[in-house]
Design a protein around this motif. Structure first.
Motif, mmCIF file in Angstrom:
data_model
loop_
_atom_site.group_PDB
_atom_site.id
_atom_site.type_symbol
_atom_site.label_atom_id
_atom_site.label_comp_id
_atom_site.label_asym_id
_atom_site.label_seq_id
_atom_site.Cartn_x
_atom_site.Cartn_y
_atom_site.Cartn_z
ATOM 1 N N ARG A 10 0.825 -1.179 0.000
ATOM 2 C CA ARG A 10 0.000 0.000 0.000
ATOM 3 C C ARG A 10 0.871 1.244 0.000
ATOM 4 N N SER A 11 0.437 2.269 -0.726
ATOM 5 C CA SER A 11 1.181 3.517 -0.782
ATOM 6 C C SER A 11 0.942 4.318 0.488
ATOM 7 N N LYS A 12 1.736 5.385 0.644
ATOM 8 C CA LYS A 12 1.555 6.266 1.799
ATOM 9 C C LYS A 12 0.192 6.951 1.740
ATOM 10 N N LYS A 13 -0.286 7.236 0.512
ATOM 11 C CA LYS A 13 -1.597 7.864 0.364
ATOM 12 C C LYS A 13 -2.693 6.940 0.878
ATOM 13 N N ASP A 14 -2.593 5.632 0.546
ATOM 14 C CA ASP A 14 -3.568 4.658 1.028
ATOM 15 C C ASP A 14 -3.549 4.579 2.551
ATOM 16 N N SER A 15 -2.333 4.612 3.123
ATOM 17 C CA SER A 15 -2.185 4.535 4.574
ATOM 18 C C SER A 15 -2.812 5.749 5.248
#
Length: 282
Positions: A10-15
């Protein structure tokens, strides 16, 4: 609504998105417990019952059927759609027999009165959306910086909970839930495909698509448009407050989502038909 596939990195945006929606879910939960415990709103207990019930259903599917998070989540969503759509039909039939069609759709009936079992059904559905939000966050069954499915659930939780707190527009919200009849066939299609049943030429799949389109039009699109028109026509009858703006904004969002859903369904239908033709040509 259809689920977004999850899993993997998962990307930082998803997190960040997950953290935001987890925080809103926690705040929602604190609000519910505060109302039940300190304001003695025992009528809200079915919300907790709903969350626990669907979590137990999740555990049962995970133990006895499959451990795939998306499959489990979709099965429980199918259960919710089946229970709630049946409840809504029973509520509407009961009210129709008691007061007739004309009276049950009067402004005062839809805004100020609560039909028999309507409050409990809305509580149960609120409990489901809280459970589902939690399940999708835990197993990351979403994607993107602003996941549409998480936004959808958050908006519904806010609208449902405000109505339950204030005990207004309960019947309007029950009418919107007739769309769960269509959701049944959305979830059936997804489970069928996950189970490997993809023969678009079979009678079962053809019947499923027929019912999918039929309920999309008559249980989702048309009712939501009619509810929106009813809100606009009765706008002057609403008291000054958040009810009308919130209802109009919510219905505008639902109608927009229905358009996107219709496009997605049409594309999926074309894809299955093309796959069938390609298979025959081989």
């Amino acid at each position: 609504m259809a689920r977004e596939s999850g899993g993997g990195g998962r990307s930082k945006k998803d997190s960040k998105a997950g953290a935001f929606f987890a925080a809103t879910l926690v705040m929602w939960g604190i609000s519910i417990f505060f109302e039940i415990i300190f304001n003695k709103r025992s009528e809200l207990i079915p919300i907790l019952v709903g969350s626990v019930f669907f979590q137990l259903a999740n555990a049962a599917v995970r133990k006895f059927v499959s451990r795939d998070p998306l499959f489990v989540n979709t099965c429980v969503s199918l259960l919710h759609s089946s229970v709630i759509s049946a409840s809504v039909v029973i509520i509407l039939l009961n009210q129709w027999m008691k007061s007739g069609v004309e009276k049950m759709f009067e402004h005062s009936q839809l805004v100020e009165v609560t039909w028999t079992w309507a409050y409990e059904a809305l509580c149960l559905s609120s409990g489901y959306f809280a459970y589902d939000q939690f399940d999708m966050l835990i197993y990351r069954l979403y994607s993107g910086w602003i996941p549409s499915i998480l936004v959808h659930h958050l908006v519904l939780l806010v609208c449902f909970t405000l109505a339950l707190y204030r005990k207004v527009t309960i019947n309007y919200l029950i009418l919107t839930l007739i769309c769960e009849l269509h959701s049944i066939f959305l979830h059936v299609r997804k489970i069928r495909r996950m189970a490997g049943l993809r023969d678009s030429g079979s009678m079962i799949v053809k019947a499923e698509w027929g019912l999918n389109w039929l309920t999309f039009v008559f249980a989702r699109s048309v009712p939501h448009v009619l509810i929106t028109l009813k809100l606009v026509r009765d706008a002057s009858k609403f008291d000054k407050g958040v009810e009308l703006p919130l209802a109009l904004a919510g219905m505008a969002g639902m109608n927009l989502l229905n358009i996107f859903l219709g496009i997605d369904l049409f594309n999926a239908y074309k894809k299955e038909r093309k796959s069938r033709k390609d298979h025959h040509h081989e």
